[in-house]
Design a protein around this motif. Structure first.
Motif: not given
Length: 325
Positions: A282-307
């Motif tokens: 549901y990370i990218l579906k929460n349009k109420r949340l800032s794009l920045r916050s969604r991107c950080v969570q998406w990166l974590a979901w994809k194991n890009q913890f360096w970012a």
């Protein structure tokens, strides 16, 4: 009484004076102040009594209740609720302080709109700077609830005036023994509110200086508390609304674990991965949340913890650690 103010006290010797003074100088009359001493080991109560003595006209409106042993923040709030007589309840944390017109303006807004709950903006206060924290406006309690579940409105206890009967008629108290995340209880109250209102002004100063307060430490017990409170809210809302809030509850779980990403600690990154993985879709579906916050969570979901690590270093360490500190 128009308003009952409940103030839990524990380890706030250097903060309680400013807090109590700001309460004693409220312009609203017919207010009772209930201070709950949760067996504080320092001189907080002595300092508090000294402040109260400086306001003899308010002395009869003040009550100090003593716990024989430390029972935790939720129980301290419940102790205050059990004896409160005001039409409305306001919770104030003892290391924070408020503007003198706060209770008057919030109460008048509640009477004017016949609201069960009124919320306002607030100040995030650091040692030398403050940041204005604007809250959204919603027409109904359900819309406000969805805003809180989605992470765009704070469910903190301390910027909200709540009708006392909302607690009593629904048997709602704070979760004794589960201090971390206990303010999630506020969402259970919004779920039952007939009318709500928003006052677009900041009155409350939430301090980021007290390392001895209730919620500044990190332990397995605290993690367990948070999960308990998430389960409590989830179960309650499902009993009330069935599956109608399933999407928002997924957003809520993402919001709860998001703080694990505001860190450079791999152990916390692992916690993020292990907590509520079913919500990640549901990370990218929460349009109420800032794009920045969604991107950080998406990166974590994809194991890009360096970012994620880089984001923390650039944004939080520099912006909040240096500019706002």
């Amino acid at each position: 009484m128009k308003v009952s103010v409940i103030v839990p006290i524990y380890n706030v010797e250097i903060f309680i004076s400013r807090c109590a003074q700001s309460l004693m100088e409220q312009t609203l009359t017919d207010v009772e102040y209930i201070f709950v001493d949760d067996a504080t080991p320092d001189n907080s109560i002595k300092v508090l009594q000294g402040v109260i003595n400086q306001y003899p006209d308010k002395k009869n409106q003040c009550r100090i209740i003593h716990h024989k042993q430390n029972l935790g923040l939720p129980v301290a709030r419940n102790t205050g609720l059990a004896v409160a007589q005001g039409e409305y309840i306001f919770h104030c944390d003892s290391d924070d302080f408020v503007e003198p017109g706060m209770l008057e303006q919030l109460y008048h807004k509640a009477i004017e709109t016949d609201a069960d709950i009124v919320w306002c903006d607030w100040w995030l206060s650091f040692a030398k700077n403050e940041r204005y924290m604007k809250q959204p406006e919603y027409p109904t309690g359900m819309e406000a609830l969805k805003g809180m579940l989605s992470g765009v409105m704070k469910y903190n206890v301390w910027n909200k005036l709540i009708r006392r009967s909302l607690y009593e008629e629904n048997g709602i108290t704070f979760p004794a023994g589960y201090g971390m995340g206990e303010d999630m209880t506020i969402m259970r109250l919004f779920a039952r509110a007939s009318k709500v209102a928003y006052q677009p002004k900041a009155f409350y100063h939430y301090m980021q200086q007290n390392n001895g307060a209730f919620c500044k430490t990190f332990s397995e017990k605290h993690l367990s508390d948070v999960r308990h409170n998430v389960s409590m809210v989830t179960e309650d809302l499902k009993n009330l609304f069935g599956n109608a809030l399933d999407t928002e509850l997924a957003f809520f779980k993402l919001d709860v674990k998001f703080p694990f990403l505001i860190s450079d600690d791999p152990a916390k990154y692992n916690l993020w991965k292990n907590w509520y993985p079913e919500a990640n879709q549901y990370i990218l579906k929460n349009k109420r949340l800032s794009l920045r916050s969604r991107c950080v969570q998406w990166l974590a979901w994809k194991n890009q913890f360096w970012a994620v690590w880089l984001y923390y270093k650039l944004v939080y360490r520099i912006v909040y650690g240096i500019i706002y500190h």
